[in-house]
Design a protein around this motif. Structure first.
Motif, PDB file in Angstrom:
ATOM      1  N   TYR A 451      -0.264   0.042 -13.488  1.00 33.64           N
ATOM      2  CA  TYR A 451       0.695  -0.944 -12.962  1.00 33.64           C
ATOM      3  C   TYR A 451       0.952  -0.695 -11.479  1.00 33.64           C
ATOM      4  CZ  TYR A 451       2.507  -3.867 -16.757  1.00 33.64           C
ATOM      5  OH  TYR A 451       2.662  -4.823 -17.721  1.00 33.64           O
ATOM      6  N   SER A 452       1.208   0.563 -11.129  1.00 35.81           N
ATOM      7  CA  SER A 452       1.524   0.903  -9.736  1.00 35.81           C
ATOM      8  C   SER A 452       0.346   0.607  -8.811  1.00 35.81           C
ATOM      9  CB  SER A 452       1.912   2.384  -9.634  1.00 35.81           C
ATOM     10  OG  SER A 452       3.029   2.676 -10.446  1.00 35.81           O
ATOM     11  N   GLN A 453      -0.874   0.953  -9.252  1.00 34.86           N
ATOM     12  CA  GLN A 453      -2.056   0.686  -8.434  1.00 34.86           C
ATOM     13  C   GLN A 453      -2.285  -0.813  -8.292  1.00 34.86           C
ATOM     14  OE1 GLN A 453      -3.890   2.327  -6.491  1.00 34.86           O
ATOM     15  NE2 GLN A 453      -5.695   1.049  -6.214  1.00 34.86           N
ATOM     16  N   PHE A 454      -2.100  -1.557  -9.379  1.00 39.74           N
ATOM     17  CA  PHE A 454      -2.291  -3.004  -9.338  1.00 39.74           C
ATOM     18  C   PHE A 454      -1.278  -3.653  -8.378  1.00 39.74           C
ATOM     19  CE2 PHE A 454      -1.462  -7.301 -11.047  1.00 39.74           C
ATOM     20  CZ  PHE A 454      -2.741  -7.822 -10.967  1.00 39.74           C
ATOM     21  N   ASN A 455      -0.031  -3.241  -8.467  1.00 42.05           N
ATOM     22  CA  ASN A 455       0.986  -3.782  -7.558  1.00 42.05           C
ATOM     23  C   ASN A 455       0.703  -3.381  -6.110  1.00 42.05           C
ATOM     24  OD1 ASN A 455       2.442  -5.040  -9.592  1.00 42.05           O
ATOM     25  ND2 ASN A 455       3.695  -3.238 -10.003  1.00 42.05           N
ATOM     26  N   TYR A 456       0.174  -2.189  -5.930  1.00 38.60           N
ATOM     27  CA  TYR A 456      -0.201  -1.724  -4.583  1.00 38.60           C
ATOM     28  C   TYR A 456      -1.284  -2.629  -3.984  1.00 38.60           C
ATOM     29  CZ  TYR A 456      -2.037   1.424  -0.965  1.00 38.60           C
ATOM     30  OH  TYR A 456      -2.479   1.972   0.227  1.00 38.60           O
ATOM     31  N   LEU A 457      -2.278  -2.963  -4.806  1.00 36.34           N
ATOM     32  CA  LEU A 457      -3.354  -3.839  -4.327  1.00 36.34           C
ATOM     33  C   LEU A 457      -2.840  -5.249  -4.035  1.00 36.34           C
ATOM     34  CD1 LEU A 457      -6.269  -2.837  -6.759  1.00 36.34           C
ATOM     35  CD2 LEU A 457      -5.964  -2.115  -4.396  1.00 36.34           C
ATOM     36  N   MET A 458      -1.975  -5.753  -4.922  1.00 41.40           N
ATOM     37  CA  MET A 458      -1.497  -7.121  -4.775  1.00 41.40           C
ATOM     38  C   MET A 458      -0.552  -7.293  -3.593  1.00 41.40           C
ATOM     39  SD  MET A 458      -3.165  -8.750  -6.981  1.00 41.40           S
ATOM     40  CE  MET A 458      -2.387 -10.339  -6.707  1.00 41.40           C
ATOM     41  N   GLU A 600     -13.475  -2.170  -1.958  1.00 42.70           N
ATOM     42  CA  GLU A 600     -14.492  -1.807  -0.977  1.00 42.70           C
ATOM     43  C   GLU A 600     -13.823  -1.386   0.327  1.00 42.70           C
ATOM     44  OE1 GLU A 600     -18.021  -4.255  -0.623  1.00 42.70           O
ATOM     45  OE2 GLU A 600     -17.315  -5.514  -2.268  1.00 42.70           O
ATOM     46  N   LYS A 601     -14.470  -0.479   1.025  1.00 35.47           N
ATOM     47  CA  LYS A 601     -13.930  -0.003   2.296  1.00 35.47           C
ATOM     48  C   LYS A 601     -14.038  -1.087   3.364  1.00 35.47           C
ATOM     49  CE  LYS A 601     -14.905   4.928   1.591  1.00 35.47           C
ATOM     50  NZ  LYS A 601     -15.637   6.118   2.097  1.00 35.47           N
ATOM     51  N   MET A 602     -13.261  -0.908   4.433  1.00 40.78           N
ATOM     52  CA  MET A 602     -13.338  -1.827   5.559  1.00 40.78           C
ATOM     53  C   MET A 602     -14.764  -1.846   6.103  1.00 40.78           C
ATOM     54  SD  MET A 602     -11.798  -3.927   7.598  1.00 40.78           S
ATOM     55  CE  MET A 602     -10.062  -3.618   7.291  1.00 40.78           C
ATOM     56  N   SER A 603     -15.277  -3.043   6.299  1.00 41.78           N
ATOM     57  CA  SER A 603     -16.657  -3.205   6.749  1.00 41.78           C
ATOM     58  C   SER A 603     -16.688  -3.647   8.207  1.00 41.78           C
ATOM     59  CB  SER A 603     -17.356  -4.252   5.876  1.00 41.78           C
ATOM     60  OG  SER A 603     -18.609  -4.599   6.392  1.00 41.78           O
ATOM     61  N   PRO A 604     -17.693  -3.207   8.980  1.00 34.97           N
ATOM     62  CA  PRO A 604     -17.850  -3.749  10.339  1.00 34.97           C
ATOM     63  C   PRO A 604     -18.268  -5.214  10.266  1.00 34.97           C
ATOM     64  CG  PRO A 604     -19.687  -2.305   9.781  1.00 34.97           C
ATOM     65  CD  PRO A 604     -18.691  -2.180   8.671  1.00 34.97           C
ATOM     66  N   TRP A 743      -9.768   8.028 -12.204  1.00 42.96           N
ATOM     67  CA  TRP A 743      -9.752   6.563 -12.180  1.00 42.96           C
ATOM     68  C   TRP A 743      -9.464   6.043 -10.778  1.00 42.96           C
ATOM     69  CZ3 TRP A 743      -5.602   2.952 -11.605  1.00 42.96           C
ATOM     70  CH2 TRP A 743      -5.966   1.629 -11.888  1.00 42.96           C
ATOM     71  N   LEU A 744      -8.529   6.650 -10.079  1.00 40.92           N
ATOM     72  CA  LEU A 744      -8.162   6.186  -8.740  1.00 40.92           C
ATOM     73  C   LEU A 744      -9.264   6.441  -7.721  1.00 40.92           C
ATOM     74  CD1 LEU A 744      -4.407   7.274  -8.606  1.00 40.92           C
ATOM     75  CD2 LEU A 744      -5.283   4.932  -8.592  1.00 40.92           C
ATOM     76  N   ASP A 745     -10.176   7.366  -8.036  1.00 42.50           N
ATOM     77  CA  ASP A 745     -11.307   7.622  -7.123  1.00 42.50           C
ATOM     78  C   ASP A 745     -12.188   6.384  -6.938  1.00 42.50           C
ATOM     79  OD1 ASP A 745     -10.596  10.185  -6.510  1.00 42.50           O
ATOM     80  OD2 ASP A 745     -11.921  11.144  -7.973  1.00 42.50           O
ATOM     81  N   ASN A 746     -12.082   5.407  -7.840  1.00 41.65           N
ATOM     82  CA  ASN A 746     -12.858   4.176  -7.714  1.00 41.65           C
ATOM     83  C   ASN A 746     -12.312   3.253  -6.623  1.00 41.65           C
ATOM     84  OD1 ASN A 746     -14.673   4.680  -9.941  1.00 41.65           O
ATOM     85  ND2 ASN A 746     -12.958   4.273 -11.307  1.00 41.65           N
ATOM     86  N   TYR A 749      -8.594   2.279  -1.400  1.00 40.99           N
ATOM     87  CA  TYR A 749      -7.183   2.088  -1.042  1.00 40.99           C
ATOM     88  C   TYR A 749      -6.369   2.241  -2.327  1.00 40.99           C
ATOM     89  CZ  TYR A 749      -9.567   0.099   2.950  1.00 40.99           C
ATOM     90  OH  TYR A 749     -10.400  -0.081   4.024  1.00 40.99           O
ATOM     91  N   ARG A 750      -5.619   3.336  -2.418  1.00 39.45           N
ATOM     92  CA  ARG A 750      -4.970   3.655  -3.691  1.00 39.45           C
ATOM     93  C   ARG A 750      -3.637   4.357  -3.446  1.00 39.45           C
ATOM     94  NH1 ARG A 750      -9.627   6.901  -3.206  1.00 39.45           N
ATOM     95  NH2 ARG A 750      -9.206   9.117  -2.833  1.00 39.45           N
ATOM     96  N   ILE A 751      -2.854   4.399  -4.501  1.00 40.23           N
ATOM     97  CA  ILE A 751      -1.575   5.092  -4.419  1.00 40.23           C
ATOM     98  C   ILE A 751      -1.821   6.599  -4.354  1.00 40.23           C
ATOM     99  CG2 ILE A 751      -0.341   3.285  -5.657  1.00 40.23           C
ATOM    100  CD1 ILE A 751      -0.472   5.056  -8.168  1.00 40.23           C
ATOM    101  N   ASP A 752      -0.856   7.313  -3.785  1.00 44.99           N
ATOM    102  CA  ASP A 752      -0.911   8.771  -3.724  1.00 44.99           C
ATOM    103  C   ASP A 752      -0.118   9.312  -4.908  1.00 44.99           C
ATOM    104  OD1 ASP A 752      -0.931  11.431  -3.174  1.00 44.99           O
ATOM    105  OD2 ASP A 752       0.096  11.297  -1.232  1.00 44.99           O
ATOM    106  N   LEU A 753      -0.799   9.980  -5.835  1.00 44.48           N
ATOM    107  CA  LEU A 753      -0.118  10.466  -7.034  1.00 44.48           C
ATOM    108  C   LEU A 753       0.979  11.472  -6.707  1.00 44.48           C
ATOM    109  CD1 LEU A 753      -2.907  10.867  -9.749  1.00 44.48           C
ATOM    110  CD2 LEU A 753      -1.076   9.176  -9.643  1.00 44.48           C
ATOM    111  N   VAL A 754       0.848  12.181  -5.581  1.00 45.59           N
ATOM    112  CA  VAL A 754       1.902  13.131  -5.187  1.00 45.59           C
ATOM    113  C   VAL A 754       3.179  12.361  -4.868  1.00 45.59           C
ATOM    114  CG1 VAL A 754       2.601  14.860  -3.498  1.00 45.59           C
ATOM    115  CG2 VAL A 754       0.239  14.818  -4.321  1.00 45.59           C
ATOM    116  N   ALA A 755       3.004  11.236  -4.127  1.00 46.58           N
ATOM    117  CA  ALA A 755       4.168  10.406  -3.786  1.00 46.58           C
ATOM    118  C   ALA A 755       4.708   9.681  -5.018  1.00 46.58           C
ATOM    119  CB  ALA A 755       3.785   9.402  -2.698  1.00 46.58           C
TER     120      ALA A 755
END
Length: 794
Positions: A451-458, A600-604, A743-746, A749-755
């Motif tokens: 949920y947190s990762q999905f909301n982060y992306l959205m 996907e990462k930022m592309s040139p 899972w987050l390694d995929n 741009y992802r949430i920080d589990l420490v935070a």
């Protein structure tokens, strides 16, 4: 004797309705989950097996090994490999190529975007798609023939016989008639090739280049062929025939990749994540999802069985005298075991029947979650029926065997005097409760993380404003008509701006810094593109109508492009498209924005205004007021300027949300699994708390006589279960952290589990809260009971 077993079993189930319902509901939900996963897994492994020669069909794939060791895997080939390999290698019986395309189809005054597969004429000799009408053997011999699916036949011809009738398709800017020569059945759900329309592929005889990749090539090998040896022969042919072309690419363009071909089995294609399913292939699946679904189903099933074992053993307190009497009158342990196993199987059978009803009820919902089209008829296949019977027998045996052993081992004298000490510290029951809540806590942590990762992306700042932007996707738009379209729409005060780009994703390469090769994305836009999306310039200027040279000599780049190029001052730098002898000058740097999914990462990116590139997307920004009127005006003007182009639109923010459909579905699946896990765990805990309170009824009575308060007794009864739940949390959290990191390694741009450490604490507190609510109701009931009732027999 058997009749007596059944009578006793039903009598016990009826007498203990609450515990019977808990067991039946838990087992039925667990069995239903297993049945659904059986359906899902069977569908996954059955992909493409309906083709008669499936075991001998292979998909030709390519691998590009970079100088740094990285390997790019490509599922496409060009025109050359198929015929070359067949001609030189006797192990190869045949080859067949597929290329996807979209044609504009005209029926009367209406136009449609029609997906088409361009295939070799021997398509039906390689793949098995039975005809409904016509003969598929020679159906694609004529260059202007067409084979359509039965759905398409109904769409365009209704109840008429389509054989011999024509469909007008736009080819080279002209509508040409294609005669329908056959109608085939709807492509099976478990097919990687989904057919609407087949057209014969026009082979470009002039294409002799090995390094073209734009279509899928399949080869048919002789039965018993050694694929490893054939793979080596294929690459030997390639290295021999393509040697001069590879040398030319290296000398002229600095191409240093090591190219090799491989054979991917047709039957393994669906679940192979190494090679993308495109250019006419679809429905690629990640087997990880099957493992996750299977894991959730097994979790739920395990928890249901744990409930059964715990409740049956705990409930044996009430049956101690019954067991003692049976033993006194001559009952043997074997007979008692048979009796209790019989009760287990009866209960399992009832749960099994209920599970089938649940599967039928939730199948549409499951199809939506899993993106499948599974039908109830799939349940009746021999393999699945056999599997369900195996699950039923295994469940009845596993859930009933241990309780049967425990109960049948009671000492008859102690049983008759209620002196059995079978419970003792009851490590097994406590261990099973810990296992239940470990699984439940793990799934809740997974749910909150997803949920947190999905909301982060959205809610991630994409770097541009897509609010109220209408996206019209239609490839091949006449570029000269866009200014007129813009002018007409500008008359509407609710239309704020109009722009366009080429559509799709274009990747290319060029030389920078006097010969350094660089790969990047390329976007063809006009001067209004960046202002419409409110993407700011970091350095330099935007394209301008007033600067005629912008469409010929100028380009813009994003910050990532400048960073990878190593430019401290990008303005004035030259980008050399050496392969077509064109050089462009950088006149501006665009702030980075995410035009791709955040997976996907930022592309040139390099932006041009080349006049020779046709538009594929038109974007119209409208105001919040009178949206329906604005949409009607856009449609009217579009059909006026582009009468033979199908009109289809979406709001840009909706397109962005669609990029995360997979995440949204998995959020639902994990949430559903976690909810079921908690529900089954809690109803089991409720039963255990009830039996625990009953077992300790006299202890509670004595405590009350000695002055214990209701609060103190509730705390005493609840603490034992609370400790088990906290132990569960302590066990599950490390595993959940590891799994969620994986899972987050995929996601780049992802949430920080420490935070987000609150996720783990919150999940543990939530599970503890639910468990305490479940237990406390029975604890309070026991604490307020009159101690006289529990002690009067002493």
């Amino acid at each position: 004797m058997i009749r007596n077993y059944f009578k006793t079993a039903f009598r016990n189930l009826w007498r203990n309705k609450a515990f019977s319902i808990i067991n039946i509901v838990g087992l039925s939900v667990g069995l239903a989950c297993c049945m659904l996963i059986f359906l899902y897994t069977m569908d996954e492994v059955s992909y493409d097996r309906f083709h008669k020669n499936a075991e001998n069909i292979y998909h030709l794939v390519a691998n590009f090994k970079k100088p740094d060791g990285h390997v790019d895997k490509i599922s496409s080939t060009g025109d050359v490999p198929g015929p070359s390999f067949k001609r030189q290698l006797p192990e190869i019986v045949d080859f067949m190529r597929i290329q996807s395309n979209t044609f504009t189809l005209k029926r009367g005054t209406e136009v449609f975007d029609q997906p088409v597969l361009l295939v070799d004429s021997n398509f039906f000799s390689v793949f098995t798609f039975p005809p409904v009408q016509g003969n598929t053997q020679n159906a694609l011999n004529d260059p202007h023939s067409a084979v359509i699916s039965e759905e398409l036949a109904e769409k365009y011809f209704g109840k008429q016989n389509p054989i011999g009738k024509t469909l007008d398709l736009k080819v080279d800017d002209k509508f040409q008639p294609f005669k329908v020569t056959a109608v085939i059945r709807k492509s099976p759900q478990n097919s990687s090739i989904k057919i609407q329309m087949l057209l014969p592929k026009k082979t470009n005889q002039a294409d002799t280049h090995w390094l073209n990749f734009f279509q899928n090539t399949f080869i048919v090998v002789k039965p018993g062929t050694n694929i490893k040896k054939l793979d080596a022969k294929i690459n030997k042919v390639f290295m021999t025939d393509a040697a001069s072309q590879l040398k030319e690419e290296a000398d002229k363009y600095g191409f240093k990749d090591k190219v090799s071909y491989g054979l991917q089995p047709l039957l393994g294609m669906h679940t192979d994540t190494d090679y993308p399913a495109d250019n006419g292939l679809s429905d690629a699946s990640n087997p990880t999802y099957t493992y996750i679904l299977t894991g959730i189903a097994l979790f739920i099933m395990a928890i249901a069985c744990i409930n059964f074992v715990n409740l049956t053993v705990a409930r044996s307190l009430k049956r101690a005298k019954e067991i003692g009497i049976r033993k006194v009158v001559g009952g043997q342990r074997r007979q008692l075991i048979m009796q209790f196993l019989g009760e287990s199987f009866i209960l399992s059978f009832i749960a099994f029947v209920l599970a089938i009803a649940l599967v039928v009820l939730v199948l549409p919902f499951f199809n939506t979650l899993a993106n499948k089209a599974l039908a109830f008829s799939y349940l009746l296949s021999f393999k699945l029926v056999f599997g369900y019977i195996a699950i039923f027998l295994l469940t009845g045996l596993l859930a009933g065997f241990y309780p049967a052993l425990v109960l049948s081992g009671f000492n008859p004298v102690q049983s008759l005097y209620n002196r059995n000490q079978y419970a003792g510290k009851n490590y097994l029951a406590k261990g099973l409760v810990i296992l239940q809540f470990t699984l439940a806590t793990f799934l809740i942590i997974s749910t909150i993380t997803i949920y947190s990762q999905f909301n982060y992306l959205m809610h991630f700042d994409l770097g541009y404003n897509d609010k109220n932007v209408v996206s019209i996707t239609s490839f091949g738009l006449d570029k000269t008509k866009l200014p007129v379209f813009k002018t007409e729409l500008s008359k509407d005060p609710n239309v704020l701006s109009v722009t366009a780009d080429q559509g799709g994703r274009w990747g290319t390469m060029a030389h920078i810094n006097n010969g350094q090769q660089m790969m990047f994305d390329m976007k063809h836009i006009d001067e209004d593109y960046l202002p419409l999306f409110q993407v700011p310039m970091v350095k330099g200027r935007n394209f301008s109508k007033a600067m005629v040279s912008d469409s010929v000599n100028s380009v813009l780049v994003n910050e990532e492009f400048a960073k990878q190029a190593g430019w401290k001052n990008p303005i004035g730098q030259v980008v050399d498209f050496f392969y077509n002898k064109k050089k462009y000058t950088v006149v501006g740097v665009v702030k980075d924005y995410h035009f791709l999914s955040l997976t996907e990462k930022m592309s040139p990116i390099l932006f041009t205004m080349r006049p020779d590139i046709q538009w594929g997307n038109i974007f119209v920004k409208i105001s919040d007021k009178n949206k329906s009127e604005s949409l009607n005006r856009i449609q009217k003007e579009f059909k006026s300027e582009f009468p033979f182009i199908p009109y289809q639109y979406k709001f840009k923010d909706a397109e962005i949300a669609e990029q995360y459909d997979k995440e949204a579905k998995w959020k639902q699946i994990i949430t559903f699994g976690a909810s079921l896990t908690i529900f089954i765990s809690c109803i089991g805990l409720f039963g255990l708390a009830t039996l625990s309170a009953e077992k300790r009824k006299k202890e509670i009575g004595i405590r009350k006589v000695l002055g214990a308060s209701v609060e103190g007794i509730v705390r005493k009864l609840s603490t034992d279960f609370a400790i088990l739940v906290l132990i569960s949390a302590a066990i599950s959290i490390p595993f959940a952290i590891w799994a969620m990191h994986k899972w987050l390694d995929n996601y780049p741009y992802r949430i920080d589990l420490v935070a987000y450490a609150w996720i783990f604490v919150g999940a543990a507190v939530f599970v503890l809260f639910i468990a305490l609510i479940t237990v406390s109701s029975q604890a309070i009931k026991a604490a307020v009971a009159n101690p006289v009732n529990s002690l009067r027999s002493e």
